[in-house]
Design an enzyme around this catalytic site. Structure first.
Site, PDB file in Angstrom:
ATOM      1  N   ASP A   1       0.831  -1.188   0.000  1.00  0.00           N
ATOM      2  CA  ASP A   1       0.000   0.000   0.000  1.00  0.00           C
ATOM      3  C   ASP A   1       0.874   1.250   0.000  1.00  0.00           C
ATOM      4  O   ASP A   1       1.995   1.220  -0.508  1.00  0.00           O
ATOM      5  CB  ASP A   1      -0.930  -0.042   1.224  1.00  0.00           C
ATOM      6  CG  ASP A   1      -2.295   0.560   0.940  1.00  0.00           C
ATOM      7  OD1 ASP A   1      -2.390   1.801   0.898  1.00  0.00           O
ATOM      8  OD2 ASP A   1      -3.260  -0.201   0.769  1.00  0.00           O
TER       9      ASP A   1
ATOM     10  N   HIS B   1      -3.621   5.829   3.795  1.00  0.00           N
ATOM     11  CA  HIS B   1      -4.397   4.661   3.377  1.00  0.00           C
ATOM     12  C   HIS B   1      -3.783   3.360   3.883  1.00  0.00           C
ATOM     13  O   HIS B   1      -4.473   2.473   4.404  1.00  0.00           O
ATOM     14  CB  HIS B   1      -4.487   4.664   1.851  1.00  0.00           C
ATOM     15  CG  HIS B   1      -5.349   3.607   1.256  1.00  0.00           C
ATOM     16  ND1 HIS B   1      -4.853   2.400   0.833  1.00  0.00           N
ATOM     17  CD2 HIS B   1      -6.676   3.575   0.982  1.00  0.00           C
ATOM     18  CE1 HIS B   1      -5.839   1.668   0.329  1.00  0.00           C
ATOM     19  NE2 HIS B   1      -6.956   2.360   0.401  1.00  0.00           N
TER      20      HIS B   1
ATOM     21  N   ASN C   1      -5.720  -3.295  24.664  1.00  0.00           N
ATOM     22  CA  ASN C   1      -4.682  -2.430  25.223  1.00  0.00           C
ATOM     23  C   ASN C   1      -5.219  -1.083  25.698  1.00  0.00           C
ATOM     24  O   ASN C   1      -4.453  -0.186  26.027  1.00  0.00           O
ATOM     25  CB  ASN C   1      -3.569  -2.200  24.188  1.00  0.00           C
ATOM     26  CG  ASN C   1      -4.067  -1.507  22.933  1.00  0.00           C
ATOM     27  OD1 ASN C   1      -5.264  -1.307  22.751  1.00  0.00           O
ATOM     28  ND2 ASN C   1      -3.149  -1.146  22.049  1.00  0.00           N
TER      29      ASN C   1
ATOM     30  N   ASN D   1     -14.260  -0.204  -6.433  1.00  0.00           N
ATOM     31  CA  ASN D   1     -15.391   0.620  -5.999  1.00  0.00           C
ATOM     32  C   ASN D   1     -16.146   1.241  -7.163  1.00  0.00           C
ATOM     33  O   ASN D   1     -16.731   2.312  -7.010  1.00  0.00           O
ATOM     34  CB  ASN D   1     -14.892   1.744  -5.072  1.00  0.00           C
ATOM     35  CG  ASN D   1     -14.244   1.218  -3.810  1.00  0.00           C
ATOM     36  OD1 ASN D   1     -14.468   0.077  -3.430  1.00  0.00           O
ATOM     37  ND2 ASN D   1     -13.439   2.035  -3.174  1.00  0.00           N
TER      38      ASN D   1
ATOM     39  N   SER E   1     -11.141  -1.376  -0.289  1.00  0.00           N
ATOM     40  CA  SER E   1      -9.817  -1.282   0.341  1.00  0.00           C
ATOM     41  C   SER E   1      -9.845  -1.777   1.770  1.00  0.00           C
ATOM     42  O   SER E   1      -8.867  -2.331   2.265  1.00  0.00           O
ATOM     43  CB  SER E   1      -9.333   0.172   0.340  1.00  0.00           C
ATOM     44  OG  SER E   1      -8.598   0.473  -0.803  1.00  0.00           O
TER      45      SER E   1
END
Length: 571
Positions: free
Chosen positions: A160, A201, A215, A295, A361
């Site tokens: 990415d 992204h 956490n 998309n 994505s």
């Protein structure tokens, strides 16, 4: 999806590329702004020597054709990816993408010639807001985390825009990350290759797969403990755009350097080079490669249904397809992709920023995260087996030509569903393995059958279940939902196969009635003896405790579920 590939071709918006026969199909490559644009370069794959010999050429003829093909593209070649044997070439002056592809394909010396598409991250940002991670609710993640939470022996590569490794929700960067790669420059991180996020992204995608959980900070990824992240940066542009050759090269490098699970959240999966690379990643490096469906709301047909690349569509919180998600036979499954909260980056000194994005994505790293959990539960699983478990534990979501296997479910993948079933001392009269997974009344039906001098031997079925296992496991918990068709005299027994002794051990026995009910079995001693290679084998028996009114008595099983729990955890 592990399906037979009927045609090595590109249909849809990119026209057609040639199946490896040397005959010419009509080529018509068309740009779609923001999805797939021309880069001025092409990807060219000559026919292999093996293919030429299958087409009837002898060794000398095949080598001559191969050398001739290489000479034809030699002056324009930018680089050769030897492992997958395709060339990235500059488009010659005076030719466009279509004329160049036509000219080369007419020679009969090339498997395919296609643009080195410039493709884009597949997300649509939303305004951040406080909210729950619906994806974990729908995928029953908390139940799955009771069984398993991740394994440091497994690496997920995020190909990415880079990853902001110092985000607070990645815990300790030195223990959570493995060295990555800059695919644009071809430089490993260990040699100075830049992998820091330049867009945000990639950090979002990495958090979806593996943000640290439990956490007290931010969000939880699918793998909330242990699992390593490999940042593979495929863009040096602030807008995030990349070329197919950088994406395929980055994924291939990741597989060569230990990443068994790879996620690519870009458009362009329909490229033939993606198919070629996916085959090498699976067959040579035993990896599982995920790619966002896109998309653009497009219908993607079976001609781009790559066997060894898992294409993931965008699932909304109501378990329906997002309207802009691609769909069709080429899509393998759907995963949460709409309004997904995860880690983001905007500047290097911000370590606690979060946002919700939407798109395929987000779906790709989610599905990849589920696959990493499956592999982490048993690192000896093959890539084919990981994909099989992932897909067969999806929840069916309607038409397979739209939704593929359906929607991913982490809890199912961690051990609820049987992988096989065998019937002994009974006749199967209805149902299959999937019938043992559902609660909607689809049942697995077995009849004793009419016999002479009917013995007391039970009707029995044997099921095998994928089951995560750790050294801290304290219990194997089995539930069987079923009923019989006669009253009063039939009993049910649950047994677990002891891989150490080679025998079945009784876990529980009790009466079974004519209404569907749940029968439990628990094994808390020597748990390691009952899990082998990530598998628990269960034998379920139904038998008469006295005279039966009908020799043709039968039983129906609605579900058989297995969980391997940590010591002290509630079932």
């Amino acid at each position: 999806m592990r399906k037979s590939l009927t045609l090595l071709a590109l249909s849809s918006l990119c026209g057609l590329a040639l199946a490896g026969t040397g005959s010419l199909n009509r080529l018509s490559f068309t740009e779609q702004p923001g999805v797939a644009e021309f880069s001025g370069q092409m990807i060219v794959k000559p026919l292999s020597l093996e293919t030429l010999q299958r087409l009837g050429k002898n060794v000398i003829e095949a080598e001559a054709i191969r050398r001739s093909a290489e000479v034809m593209i030699n002056t324009e070649t930018v680089r050769h990816l030897e492992v997958v044997d395709f060339y990235v070439v500059n488009l010659p002056r005076g030719e466009d993408e279509n004329s160049y592809a036509q000219r080369l394909m007419k020679t009969g010396k090339f498997e395919y010639v296609e643009p080195d598409w410039r493709v884009y991250p597949q997300f649509t940002p939303n305004d951040p807001r406080l909210g729950s991670q619906w994806s974990h609710t729908n995928n029953q993640s908390t139940e799955a985390w009771d069984i398993f939470r991740g394994n440091a022996a497994v690496t997920v590569a995020i190909t990415d825009t880079g990853v902001h490794k110092f985000h607070e929700d990645f815990n300790n960067p030195s223990s959570r990350f493995v060295p990555g790669y800059n695919a644009v420059n071809g430089i490993p991180e260990a040699n100075g290759g830049a992998v820091q996020d330049i867009n945000g992204h990639g950090t979002h995608c990495a958090g979806i797969s593996a943000a640290w959980g439990n956490n007290g900070l931010g969000v939880a990824g699918v793998n909330i403990e242990g699992t390593k992240i490999m940042p593979v940066r495929v863009s040096n542009s602030s807008g995030g755009s990349s070329n197919i050759s950088w994406l395929t090269g980055g994924a291939l490098w990741a597989a060569q350097n230990g990443a068994r699970i790879i996620s690519t959240s870009y458009s362009g999966f329909f490229s033939a080079a993606v198919n070629t690379t996916g085959n090498t990643i699976r067959n040579t490096y035993n990896g599982v490669w995920f790619w966002a469906a896109g998309n653009d709301g497009a219908f993607r047909d079976g001609s781009v249904d790559w066997v060894n690349v898992v294409i993931v569509g965008n699932l909304q919180s109501n378990n329906t397809r997002a309207g802009d998600s691609a769909f069709g036979p080429a899509i393998d499954l759907f995963a949460p992709g709409s309004s997904i909260w995860s880690t983001v980056w905007s500047s290097d000194n911000q370590i606690n920023t979060y946002a919700n994005f939407s798109g395929t994505s987000m779906a790709s790293p989610y599905a990849a995260g589920v696959a990493a959990m499956i592999l982490g539960s048993n690192p000896n699983l093959s890539g084919d087996r990981v994909e099989e478990i992932l897909e067969k534990t999806c929840i069916f979501n309607g038409d397979p030509n739209t939704f593929g296997w359906g929607r991913s479910n982490l809890w199912n993948a961690m051990g609820r569903k049987p992988g096989s079933v065998q019937v002994f001392r009974g006749n199967l009269i209805g149902g299959d393995v999937r019938s043992l997974d559902r609660v909607e009344g689809n049942s697995f039906n077995v009849n004793k059958g009419i016999t002479v001098n009917q013995a007391e031997a039970p009707v029995q079925i044997i099921t095998e279940h994928p089951a995560a296992f750790t050294s801290t496991a304290g219990e194997v918990y089995v539930t069987v939902t079923g009923r019989v068709n006669v009253t009063g005299v039939l009993r049910q027994r649950i047994q677990l196969f002891n891989w150490n002794t080679g025998q079945y051990d009784n876990v529980n026995e009790g009466s079974i009635g004519t209404s569907f009910g749940v029968f439990e079995g628990r094994q808390t001693a020597n748990v390691a003896n009952y899990v082998s290679g990530g598998t628990v084998r269960v034998r379920t028996q139904v038998f008469p405790a006295g005279p039966v009114s009908s020799n043709n008595w039968g039983t129906q099983f609605d579900q058989i579920n297995v969980r391997v729990l940590r010591a002290g955890e509630a079932s």
